[in-house]
Design a protein around this motif. Sequence first.
Motif, short mmCIF file in Angstrom:
data_model
loop_
_atom_site.label_atom_id
_atom_site.label_comp_id
_atom_site.label_asym_id
_atom_site.label_seq_id
_atom_site.Cartn_x
_atom_site.Cartn_y
_atom_site.Cartn_z
N ILE A 186 0.87 -1.17 0.00
CA ILE A 186 0.00 0.00 0.00
C ILE A 186 0.90 1.22 0.00
N GLU A 187 0.90 1.93 -1.12
CA GLU A 187 1.96 2.89 -1.41
C GLU A 187 1.40 4.25 -1.82
N HIS A 188 2.24 5.27 -1.62
CA HIS A 188 1.94 6.61 -2.08
C HIS A 188 3.01 7.02 -3.09
N TYR A 189 2.57 7.62 -4.18
CA TYR A 189 3.49 8.07 -5.23
C TYR A 189 3.39 9.58 -5.39
N ARG A 190 4.53 10.22 -5.55
CA ARG A 190 4.55 11.66 -5.77
C ARG A 190 4.13 11.98 -7.20
N VAL A 191 3.36 13.03 -7.35
CA VAL A 191 2.83 13.37 -8.66
C VAL A 191 3.89 14.01 -9.56
N ASP A 192 5.01 14.46 -8.98
CA ASP A 192 6.02 15.17 -9.75
C ASP A 192 7.26 14.33 -10.04
N TYR A 235 0.43 7.99 -13.39
CA TYR A 235 0.03 8.34 -12.03
C TYR A 235 -1.40 7.85 -11.76
N GLY A 236 -2.29 8.06 -12.72
CA GLY A 236 -3.66 7.61 -12.54
C GLY A 236 -3.76 6.10 -12.40
N TRP A 237 -2.95 5.38 -13.18
CA TRP A 237 -2.91 3.92 -13.08
C TRP A 237 -2.51 3.48 -11.67
N ARG A 238 -1.48 4.12 -11.12
CA ARG A 238 -1.05 3.77 -9.76
C ARG A 238 -2.09 4.20 -8.72
N ASP A 239 -2.74 5.34 -8.96
CA ASP A 239 -3.67 5.90 -7.99
C ASP A 239 -4.97 5.09 -7.89
N TYR A 240 -5.17 4.17 -8.82
CA TYR A 240 -6.32 3.27 -8.74
C TYR A 240 -6.26 2.41 -7.49
N GLY A 241 -5.04 2.13 -7.02
CA GLY A 241 -4.86 1.26 -5.87
C GLY A 241 -5.56 1.76 -4.62
N GLY A 286 -10.55 -15.08 5.20
CA GLY A 286 -9.99 -15.05 6.55
C GLY A 286 -8.49 -14.82 6.58
N ILE A 287 -7.98 -13.99 5.68
CA ILE A 287 -6.54 -13.76 5.57
C ILE A 287 -6.18 -12.39 6.15
N ARG A 288 -5.21 -12.38 7.08
CA ARG A 288 -4.64 -11.13 7.57
C ARG A 288 -3.52 -10.70 6.64
N ALA A 289 -3.60 -9.51 6.13
CA ALA A 289 -2.56 -9.01 5.23
C ALA A 289 -1.31 -8.63 6.01
N SER A 290 -0.16 -8.82 5.36
CA SER A 290 1.09 -8.20 5.79
C SER A 290 1.28 -7.00 4.88
N VAL A 291 1.08 -5.81 5.41
CA VAL A 291 1.03 -4.60 4.59
C VAL A 291 2.39 -3.93 4.55
N MET A 292 2.94 -3.81 3.34
CA MET A 292 4.15 -3.04 3.12
C MET A 292 3.72 -1.58 2.94
N LEU A 293 3.90 -0.78 3.99
CA LEU A 293 3.24 0.52 4.10
C LEU A 293 4.20 1.69 3.98
#
Length: 286
Positions: A33-39, A59-65, A81-88
């Motif tokens: 689960i990631e954030h991408y800079r627009v610039d 950017y729009g393709w990534r922002d769909y997430g 019943g799955i607990r995620a391991s979130v790469m945050l």
Amino acid sequence: MDNELFAYSPITERPPIQWPGGARVACYVGVNIEHYRVDQPSTSIFSGTAGLAPDPLNYGWRDYGPRVGIWRLTESLDRHGIRASVMLNSAVCEHYPQIIEAGRARDWAWVAHGRDNSTFQTHGSAEEERAYLAEVVDTIERATGRRPRGWLGPALTETFRTPALLAELGLGYVLDWCNDDQPYRLNVPGMLSVPYSIEVNDVSLFVGRNLSGPEFVRIVSDQLDQLYADSADSGRVMALVLHPFISSQPFRHKYVDQVLERLANHPAVWLATSDEIAEHYAATQP
């Protein structure tokens, strides 16, 4: 220079690993689960515009997430019943707080994954890196209520100092070194390497190789079958790596769901989090 972070250790010469409940394969679902800079450029589906700022196509393709994909994936994880391991990315805490709230309600494991996925972990002095890592880890702890125990660098990047600096902050494992089917100890006191995957990873399979959904199901099944066969004498680890802007596209979703169903119902799979795998290994292996 020689690699001083870990020694060579053939898998045939190690003490056997026993997973809880007699399971043979410990499996975690790693959700990035990631954030991408627009610039700044980053992971792209079309290279022709990747250097532009802004780059609406990629950017729009990534922002769909965070807008759509994570919610579709969450429904599947809940169903099985799955607990995620979130790469945050820590920037997610500021930009998408609803995702953090959903994860807290589901007791997801939180793995620190840098500030954002447009900034790689590649330079700076030791003090600059120490301050950066502390900011990332502290931000995630404040937002989630739990201090991260593991680390994955953005695009699996590290400096030679990173594992030791993470150990100073109380973390116990990294996922960046995809060279094994079992956890192992690094030459940094208290620090493990836990298997991750750049092969069984939707970036490589769907974007890099443009595979179809049925091919994805076959590859993940083949991975599990081989690790199960290998684990007759000692447990193995399987990581399934998903990015919601890729795996959770509508035309792929049912195939991802099929994979999650198989993992959740396999009698020899311990469906764990990366935290639990690291904790069990550290407690049971000398």
